[in-house]
Design a protein around this motif. Structure first.
Motif, PDB file in Angstrom:
ATOM      1  N   SER A   1       0.856  -1.205  -0.157  1.00 16.80           N
ATOM      2  CA  SER A   1      -0.036   0.058   0.013  1.00 16.80           C
ATOM      3  C   SER A   1       0.981   1.203  -0.051  1.00 16.80           C
ATOM      4  O   SER A   1       1.874   1.255   0.644  1.00 16.80           O
ATOM      5  CB  SER A   1      -0.764  -0.078   1.147  1.00 16.80           C
ATOM      6  OG  SER A   1      -1.313   1.348   1.698  1.00 16.80           O
TER       7      SER A   1
ATOM      8  N   LEU B   1      -5.059  -1.786  -8.866  1.00 12.85           N
ATOM      9  CA  LEU B   1      -4.897  -0.255  -8.683  1.00 12.85           C
ATOM     10  C   LEU B   1      -5.577   0.487  -9.824  1.00 12.85           C
ATOM     11  O   LEU B   1      -6.130  -0.069 -10.730  1.00 12.85           O
ATOM     12  CB  LEU B   1      -3.322   0.131  -9.096  1.00 12.85           C
ATOM     13  CG  LEU B   1      -2.389  -0.689  -8.430  1.00 12.85           C
ATOM     14  CD1 LEU B   1      -1.086  -0.790  -9.220  1.00 12.85           C
ATOM     15  CD2 LEU B   1      -2.256  -0.303  -6.982  1.00 12.85           C
TER      16      LEU B   1
ATOM     17  N   ALA C   1     -14.304  -9.172 -10.975  1.00 13.55           N
ATOM     18  CA  ALA C   1     -12.721  -8.681 -10.617  1.00 13.55           C
ATOM     19  C   ALA C   1     -11.997  -9.924  -9.809  1.00 13.55           C
ATOM     20  O   ALA C   1     -11.405 -10.659 -10.653  1.00 13.55           O
ATOM     21  CB  ALA C   1     -12.955  -7.571  -9.589  1.00 13.55           C
TER      22      ALA C   1
ATOM     23  N   HIS D   1      -6.685   2.797 -12.917  1.00 12.93           N
ATOM     24  CA  HIS D   1      -5.920   2.818 -14.273  1.00 12.93           C
ATOM     25  C   HIS D   1      -4.801   3.807 -14.260  1.00 12.93           C
ATOM     26  O   HIS D   1      -4.808   4.911 -13.467  1.00 12.93           O
ATOM     27  CB  HIS D   1      -7.034   2.908 -15.383  1.00 12.93           C
ATOM     28  CG  HIS D   1      -7.728   4.263 -15.571  1.00 12.93           C
ATOM     29  ND1 HIS D   1      -8.872   4.617 -14.788  1.00 12.93           N
ATOM     30  CD2 HIS D   1      -7.225   5.399 -16.022  1.00 12.93           C
ATOM     31  CE1 HIS D   1      -9.245   5.692 -14.964  1.00 12.93           C
ATOM     32  NE2 HIS D   1      -8.178   6.164 -15.819  1.00 12.93           N
TER      33      HIS D   1
ATOM     34  N   GLY E   1     -13.257  -5.788 -17.301  1.00 14.99           N
ATOM     35  CA  GLY E   1     -13.910  -4.906 -16.366  1.00 14.99           C
ATOM     36  C   GLY E   1     -15.255  -5.747 -16.056  1.00 14.99           C
ATOM     37  O   GLY E   1     -15.565  -6.891 -16.332  1.00 14.99           O
ATOM     38  N   CYS E   2     -15.678  -5.268 -14.810  1.00 17.67           N
ATOM     39  CA  CYS E   2     -16.880  -6.136 -14.316  1.00 17.67           C
ATOM     40  C   CYS E   2     -18.133  -5.874 -15.477  1.00 17.67           C
ATOM     41  O   CYS E   2     -18.881  -6.919 -15.665  1.00 17.67           O
ATOM     42  CB  CYS E   2     -17.496  -5.574 -13.133  1.00 17.67           C
ATOM     43  SG  CYS E   2     -17.590  -3.581 -12.824  1.00 17.67           S
TER      44      CYS E   2
ATOM     45  N   SER F   1     -12.284   5.115  -3.151  1.00 15.43           N
ATOM     46  CA  SER F   1     -11.766   6.218  -2.798  1.00 15.43           C
ATOM     47  C   SER F   1     -13.073   7.288  -2.646  1.00 15.43           C
ATOM     48  O   SER F   1     -14.029   7.120  -3.438  1.00 15.43           O
ATOM     49  CB  SER F   1     -11.008   6.752  -3.867  1.00 15.43           C
ATOM     50  OG  SER F   1     -11.707   6.751  -5.260  1.00 15.43           O
TER      51      SER F   1
ATOM     52  N   SER G   1      -6.912  -3.466 -13.718  1.00 17.00           N
ATOM     53  CA  SER G   1      -7.229  -1.933 -14.143  1.00 17.00           C
ATOM     54  C   SER G   1      -7.494  -2.363 -15.764  1.00 17.00           C
ATOM     55  O   SER G   1      -7.082  -3.407 -16.440  1.00 17.00           O
ATOM     56  CB  SER G   1      -6.034  -1.048 -13.779  1.00 17.00           C
ATOM     57  OG  SER G   1      -5.011  -1.315 -14.874  1.00 17.00           O
TER      58      SER G   1
ATOM     59  N   LEU H   1     -17.297  -7.880  -7.348  1.00 15.03           N
ATOM     60  CA  LEU H   1     -15.848  -8.023  -6.749  1.00 15.03           C
ATOM     61  C   LEU H   1     -15.367  -9.643  -7.041  1.00 15.03           C
ATOM     62  O   LEU H   1     -14.287 -10.199  -6.794  1.00 15.03           O
ATOM     63  CB  LEU H   1     -15.960  -7.786  -5.445  1.00 15.03           C
ATOM     64  CG  LEU H   1     -16.244  -6.265  -5.014  1.00 15.03           C
ATOM     65  CD1 LEU H   1     -16.316  -6.248  -3.522  1.00 15.03           C
ATOM     66  CD2 LEU H   1     -14.992  -5.529  -5.450  1.00 15.03           C
TER      67      LEU H   1
HETATM   68  N1  LIG Z   1     -14.589  -2.525  -7.828  1.00 16.26           N
HETATM   69  C1  LIG Z   1     -14.842  -3.297  -8.694  1.00 16.26           C
HETATM   70  O1  LIG Z   1     -16.066  -3.879  -8.735  1.00 16.26           O
HETATM   71  C2  LIG Z   1     -14.084  -3.516  -9.777  1.00 16.26           C
HETATM   72  C3  LIG Z   1     -14.445  -4.507 -10.592  1.00 16.26           C
HETATM   73  C4  LIG Z   1     -13.413  -4.883 -11.987  1.00 16.26           C
HETATM   74  C5  LIG Z   1     -12.303  -4.027 -12.130  1.00 16.26           C
HETATM   75  N2  LIG Z   1     -12.055  -3.054 -10.926  1.00 16.26           N
HETATM   76  C6  LIG Z   1     -10.647  -2.427 -11.332  1.00 16.26           C
HETATM   77  O2  LIG Z   1      -9.658  -2.841 -10.294  1.00 16.26           O
HETATM   78  C7  LIG Z   1      -9.041  -1.857  -9.838  1.00 16.26           C
HETATM   79  C8  LIG Z   1      -9.083  -1.675  -8.291  1.00 16.26           C
HETATM   80  O3  LIG Z   1     -10.390  -1.257  -8.050  1.00 16.26           O
HETATM   81  P1  LIG Z   1     -10.818  -1.028  -6.545  1.00 16.26           P
HETATM   82  O4  LIG Z   1     -12.311  -0.952  -6.770  1.00 16.26           O
HETATM   83  O5  LIG Z   1     -10.206  -1.838  -5.533  1.00 16.26           O
HETATM   84  O6  LIG Z   1     -10.422   0.554  -6.371  1.00 16.26           O
HETATM   85  P2  LIG Z   1     -10.172   1.036  -4.860  1.00 16.26           P
HETATM   86  O7  LIG Z   1     -11.161   0.650  -3.826  1.00 16.26           O
HETATM   87  O8  LIG Z   1     -10.093   2.578  -5.201  1.00 16.26           O
HETATM   88  O9  LIG Z   1      -8.477   0.775  -4.416  1.00 16.26           O
HETATM   89  C9  LIG Z   1      -7.792   0.878  -5.407  1.00 16.26           C
HETATM   90  C10 LIG Z   1      -6.162   0.939  -4.563  1.00 16.26           C
HETATM   91  O10 LIG Z   1      -5.127   1.281  -5.239  1.00 16.26           O
HETATM   92  C11 LIG Z   1      -4.104   1.888  -4.324  1.00 16.26           C
HETATM   93  N3  LIG Z   1      -3.773   2.942  -5.134  1.00 16.26           N
HETATM   94  C12 LIG Z   1      -4.150   4.073  -5.689  1.00 16.26           C
HETATM   95  N4  LIG Z   1      -3.591   5.109  -5.995  1.00 16.26           N
HETATM   96  C13 LIG Z   1      -2.266   4.296  -6.292  1.00 16.26           C
HETATM   97  C14 LIG Z   1      -0.926   4.652  -6.669  1.00 16.26           C
HETATM   98  N5  LIG Z   1      -0.792   6.012  -7.306  1.00 16.26           N
HETATM   99  N6  LIG Z   1       0.065   4.062  -6.627  1.00 16.26           N
HETATM  100  C15 LIG Z   1      -0.081   2.585  -6.029  1.00 16.26           C
HETATM  101  N7  LIG Z   1      -1.206   2.258  -5.265  1.00 16.26           N
HETATM  102  C16 LIG Z   1      -2.402   3.306  -5.427  1.00 16.26           C
HETATM  103  C17 LIG Z   1      -4.873   2.248  -3.170  1.00 16.26           C
HETATM  104  O11 LIG Z   1      -4.430   1.938  -1.993  1.00 16.26           O
HETATM  105  P3  LIG Z   1      -3.284   2.465  -1.085  1.00 16.26           P
HETATM  106  O12 LIG Z   1      -3.909   4.023  -1.050  1.00 16.26           O
HETATM  107  O13 LIG Z   1      -3.487   1.748  -0.022  1.00 16.26           O
HETATM  108  O14 LIG Z   1      -2.041   2.405  -2.024  1.00 16.26           O
HETATM  109  C18 LIG Z   1      -6.433   1.769  -3.206  1.00 16.26           C
HETATM  110  O15 LIG Z   1      -6.777   1.190  -2.076  1.00 16.26           O
HETATM  111  C19 LIG Z   1      -9.385  -0.626 -10.607  1.00 16.26           C
HETATM  112  O16 LIG Z   1      -8.517  -0.428 -11.782  1.00 16.26           O
HETATM  113  C20 LIG Z   1     -10.734  -0.772 -10.944  1.00 16.26           C
HETATM  114  O17 LIG Z   1     -11.147  -0.311 -12.464  1.00 16.26           O
HETATM  115  C21 LIG Z   1     -12.566  -2.807 -10.111  1.00 16.26           C
END
Ligand SMILES: NC(=O)c1ccc[n+]([C@@H]2O[C@H](COP(=O)([O-])OP(=O)(O)OC[C@H]3O[C@@H](n4cnc5c(N)ncnc54)[C@H](OP(=O)(O)O)[C@@H]3O)[C@@H](O)[C@H]2O)c1
Length: 344
Positions: free
Chosen positions: A35, A78, A322, A80, A152-153, A190, A102, A318
């Motif tokens: 993280s 992370l 994902a 995108h 993607g989802c 976020s 991503s 999820l």
């Molecule tokens: N949510 C869904 O249902 C879903 C489904 C399919 C695909 N996705 C994709 O999966 C990825 C993660 O989704 P999520 O929903 O888990 O997003 P999220 O809850 O916003 O989590 C993303 C994580 O990335 C870390 N992060 C953010 N900026 C960063 C940076 N500059 N460098 C390193 N780490 C960074 C953050 O953790 P720290 O701040 O602790 O580093 C954060 O907890 C995205 O690309 C999303 O489009 C999501």
């Protein structure tokens, strides 16, 4: 010997779901959790309440070199724009493998990526190498690759619903309409004003109508499956549930099909798929019945309007949308049983 894996972005919704699945996976050992929020390592249970009690599990301040030293396979969960910076460095290690959650490696064209995500692609040569990680339609390529772009989802739910018709060249090029609904975890963890509890709860709203970033990904894959461009109208909605994704698809057919013919096409492609469940006639999917699983439910009917199929799919955004699908891809990449560690 267990496969050493790591998760970058473990504090996000997808990262946490990955950790939950991987901790009970019999063939892997979780060696690294990263993280960027941290200055020094912290117990996962302090940072993430649902992992309280896992005392020996530490989250580290993210450094790609430490992640690479510890692991053979990294999940990048992370936003995108970051994976494309990390992937070239990771893949310099000959034995390394990546499952990227991503959008960075899903589109074939750097120009399309820039147009869709408003970012210049920084690792465009890898776009040719990356394999689109929809196992039901791509498992051989996935098992031979080292960089998997997890879908993607919305694309997962929509493509699983449409692929049999696309593959059989039964879809008209115009007139395809998808009405889709996602729970609030679909938008990540976020802070965003329109995702506050009072904005989402007791509410239903459409967003990014015909402008969602997943449209180019879905149209690209539909073209690969059917061999011809297919356009879709796509209307996504937010619904006040935590997890779950529901797609109602109105698919114009290039020739008339009986109900029996339509169902036999889906049976032909999916009867042996461990994570796709074709429901009986007049039974429709529910997000509750797929919650926490890696399953996609599909309900099907020839529409009252002739030459149109009505297809409804449900997944956990999820799970199959994902983290579950990412573990399915890892299983293929590592030569494990595809279903290992996953709830079907
Ligand atoms: N949510 C869904 O249902 C879903 C489904 C399919 C695909 N996705 C994709 O999966 C990825 C993660 O989704 P999520 O929903 O888990 O997003 P999220 O809850 O916003 O989590 C993303 C994580 O990335 C870390 N992060 C953010 N900026 C960063 C940076 N500059 N460098 C390193 N780490 C960074 C953050 O953790 P720290 O701040 O602790 O580093 C954060 O907890 C995205 O690309 C999303 O489009 C999501």
């Amino acid at each position: 010997m267990k496969i050493k894996v790591g998760i970058v972005g473990v504090t996000g919704y997808v990262g946490q779901e990955l950790l939950r699945i991987l901790l009970r996976h019999p063939a892997v050992s979780v060696e690294y959790l990263g993280s960027r929020q941290l200055k020094k390592p912290a117990p996962a249970g302090e940072l993430l309440p649902s992992f309280r009690g896992t005392n020996d599990l530490k989250v580290h301040p993210f450094r790609i070199t430490s992640a690479l030293d510890a692991c053979e396979l990294l999940f990048l969960a992370l936003p995108h724009g970051i994976a494309m910076e990390l992937a070239p460095q990771i893949l310099r290690k000959r034995t390394a493998r990546i499952v990227d959650l991503s959008a960075d490696f899903r589109l074939r064209s750097a120009g399309q990526y820039q147009q869709t995500y408003r970012l210049k692609h920084k690792a465009s040569p890898l776009l040719r190498e990356a394999v689109y990680g929809l196992p039901e339609w791509n498992r051989d390529k996935i098992s031979r690759s080292r960089l998997v772009a997890n879908p993607g989802c919305y694309p997962t739910a929509v493509l699983l619903g449409l692929a049999p018709l696309a593959k059989e060249r039964l879809l008209k090029r115009e007139g395809l309409t998808v009405d889709a609904k996602s729970g609030a975890t679909g938008a990540g963890r976020s802070l965003k004003e329109d995702l506050l509890f009072c904005e989402v709860n007791e509410n239903l709203r459409a967003y990014r109508v015909n402008a969602h970033q997943h449209i180019p990904e879905m149209e690209q894959q539909m073209k690969e499956l059917s061999g011809a461009p297919i356009r879709m109208s796509f209307v996504p909605h937010f619904v006040p549930i935590n997890r779950g994704l529901y797609a109602t698809i109105y698919a114009p057919l290039s020739r008339p099909l009986t109900e029996r013919q339509l169902r036999s096409i889906y049976r032909k492609w999916y009867s042996k798929e461990p994570f796709v469940r074709l429901l009986p006639e007049r039974v429709w999917p529910q997000v509750k019945s797929v919650a926490g699983s890696n399953r996609c439910e599909i309900g099907l009917q020839r529409d009252r309007q002739e030459q149109r199929a009505l297809i409804i799919t449900a997944i956990d955004n999820l799970g199959k949308g994902a983290a579950g699908q990412a573990v399915q891809n890892m299983n293929l990449l590592c030569g494990l049983e595809e279903t290992e560690g996953l709830l079907g």
